[in-house]
Design a protein around this motif. Structure first.
Motif, PDB file in Angstrom:
ATOM      1  N   GLU A 145       0.827  -1.205   0.000  1.00 33.51           N
ATOM      2  CA  GLU A 145       0.000   0.000   0.000  1.00 33.51           C
ATOM      3  C   GLU A 145       0.863   1.257   0.000  1.00 33.51           C
ATOM      4  OE1 GLU A 145      -3.205   0.306   2.666  1.00 33.51           O
ATOM      5  OE2 GLU A 145      -3.976  -1.725   2.308  1.00 33.51           O
ATOM      6  N   LYS A 149       0.726   4.047  -3.002  1.00 33.45           N
ATOM      7  CA  LYS A 149       0.394   5.449  -2.735  1.00 33.45           C
ATOM      8  C   LYS A 149       1.483   6.387  -3.217  1.00 33.45           C
ATOM      9  CE  LYS A 149      -2.690   4.426   1.133  1.00 33.45           C
ATOM     10  NZ  LYS A 149      -2.884   4.466   2.606  1.00 33.45           N
ATOM     11  N   ASP A 154      -4.549   4.720  -5.008  1.00 31.37           N
ATOM     12  CA  ASP A 154      -5.257   4.405  -3.769  1.00 31.37           C
ATOM     13  C   ASP A 154      -5.676   2.938  -3.840  1.00 31.37           C
ATOM     14  OD1 ASP A 154      -7.134   3.965  -1.747  1.00 31.37           O
ATOM     15  OD2 ASP A 154      -7.856   6.023  -1.813  1.00 31.37           O
ATOM     16  N   GLU A 301       0.937   5.008   7.387  1.00 33.53           N
ATOM     17  CA  GLU A 301       0.297   5.232   6.088  1.00 33.53           C
ATOM     18  C   GLU A 301      -0.794   4.208   5.841  1.00 33.53           C
ATOM     19  OE1 GLU A 301      -0.574   7.327   2.898  1.00 33.53           O
ATOM     20  OE2 GLU A 301       1.250   7.854   4.015  1.00 33.53           O
TER      21      GLU A 301
END
Length: 326
Positions: A145, A149, A154, A301
Motif C-alpha cells: 500500500e 500510494k 489508492d 500510512e
C-alpha cells in the motif's frame, strides 16, 4: 605407578565429561518458510550455531499472529518475524514484550507479478485492475500500500483489492483465479515465470527502501535470563550474513536446498541472485533508527500504527554492535 594411574584415570574422566557436554538448546520459530530467509538456513546448514555452542531447533509457525503467540507463551525462545509484530504486542500493554535484537532482511521481499506479460509496465496500469493482496496489517500488505500510494494509486479505491486469502494459499489462488496482479515472494515468483503463470514486472523491495522487514526477537525475560545465548545466536547470524554477502548465489542455493526440496536449483539460484542484487539480505544484524522510523511511516500510512513506539524501547543494538566490533 599408583599416582600415574590415578592421574591417568582422572584425565580420562575429564575427557569423558568434556565429551558429554551438550550444546544449549534454542527453539526458533520462523513466521513462514521463505527463501527470503536464506542467511538463517545458511547458519543452520554451515554449523554456525553449533560453533557457538547452540543447538537450534527450527519450526515454521505460519503467520505473524501465531508466531508471536508461540513466543509469548514460551512455545519458542526466539522468533523470526516482521518487526511490526513487536509494536502490536507492545501496544497491548504486555508485561513481557518482545525485543528486536538482530535483523535478517532489510527490504520488502515481494515482487509485483502480472498474469500477462507487460514489457512496458507502468504503475498506472494497476488502476482498475483486480489485485490479490496480502493479509491486512502484515508487512507485505502495508509495504504494498505504501508503494502504491507513492505512485498515486489508492489501493482501496483504484483497485479491485482482495485480502481474503490465507498467505499459504495466495499463489494457487492467483494461478487459478481471475486476478490481474499479485504480490509474491521468491522462489514462487520465479516459479510462476518459469511455468508461464505470471511475470515479474516490479519489485516492492526496490521501491520501498530499507525497512526492518524480518527480525529475530525474544521476550525481555528471556534476553535478561539468557544473555550468553542471545550473544551466541547473534554471532552465528552475523557469520551467516558475512558468508552470504561474500558467496556466489549458486553456492548459497546448494547449501540451503534441503529447506526447499521441491524447488529446482536453478530457480533457487536466480531467486537468491535477485534478492542479493536489490540488497534484501542485511549485511549485519543491526536494526538502525532510520529503518525503524521508515517502518513506522509505512504502518502509519496503512492506518496500522497503534501508537508511536520509541526505538529505544523495542530495539536492542548493543548485542549486535558488540558482535560486530569483536
Amino acid at each position: 605407578m599408583r599416582l600415574f594411574a590415578l592421574v591417568s584415570g582422572t584425565f580420562l574422566i575429564f575427557l569423558a565429561a568434556c565429551g558429554s557436554i551438550e550444546n544449549t538448546s534454542i527453539k526458533l520459530g520462523e513466521v513462514t518458510r521463505s527463501l527470503f530467509y536464506a542467511p538463517q538456513y545458511v547458519a543452520l546448514e554451515k554449523g554456525f550455531f553449533e560453533e557457538e555452542g547452540l543447538d537450534v531447533e527450527l519450526q515454521t509457525v505460519w503467520g505473524g499472529d501465531k508466531t508471536m503467540t508461540a513466543l509469548l507463551s514460551d512455545g519458542i525462545d526466539v522468533a523470526l518475524v516482521g518487526a511490526e509484530t513487536s509494536i502490536y504486542v507492545y501496544a497491548q500493554d504486555s508485561n513481557d514484550y518482545a525485543i528486536n535484537f538482530a535483523q535478517l532482511t532489510q527490504t520488502d521481499g515481494t515482487f509485483l507479478v502480472a498474469k500477462e506479460q507487460q514489457p512496458d509496465f507502468e504503475w498506472e496500469d494497476l488502476k482498475g485492475s483486480s489485485f490479490l493482496g496480502q493479509r491486512k496489517g502484515g508487512m507485505p500488505q502495508m509495504v504494498g500500500e505504501f508503494v502504491l500510494k507513492q505512485h498515486n494509486i489508492d489501493p482501496h479505491n483504484d483497485l479491485n483489492l482482495s485480502q481474503n486469502i490465507d498467505f499459504a494459499n495466495i499463489p494457487s489462488a492467483f494461478a487459478s483465479g481471475d486476478y490481474d496482479y499479485v504480490q509474491l515472494f521468491e522462489p514462487t515468483a520465479s516459479v510462476f515465470e518459469k511455468e508461464g503463470n505470471g511475470h515479474v514486472v516490479a519489485s516492492f523491495g526496490e521501491e520501498s527502501g530499507h525497512v526492518p522487514y524480518t527480525v529475530f526477537m525474544a521476550k525481555q525475560s528471556y534476553m535478561s535470563e539468557n544473555e550468553d545465548n542471545v550473544d551466541a545466536f547473534t554471532r552465528a547470524v552475523y557469520k551467516a550474513q558475512n558468508w552470504v554477502e561474500e558467496t556466489d548465489p549458486a553456492e548459497i542455493a546448494e547449501v540451503i536446498q534441503p529447506y526447499f526440496e521441491d524447488v529446482d536449483l536453478d530457480i533457487l539460484t536466480s531467486s537468491i541472485e535477485r534478492y542479493k542484487n536489490q540488497g534484501s539480505f542485511a549485511t549485519d544484524p543491526i536494526l538502525d533508527e532510520e529503518e525503524w522510523n521508515n517502518l513506522k511511516d509505512i504502518m502509519e500510512e496503512a492506518g496500522e500504527l497503534p501508537e508511536d513506539v520509541p526505538y529505544k524501547d523495542l530495539v536492542n543494538t548493543e548485542i549486535a554492535e558488540e558482535v560486530i566490533n569483536n
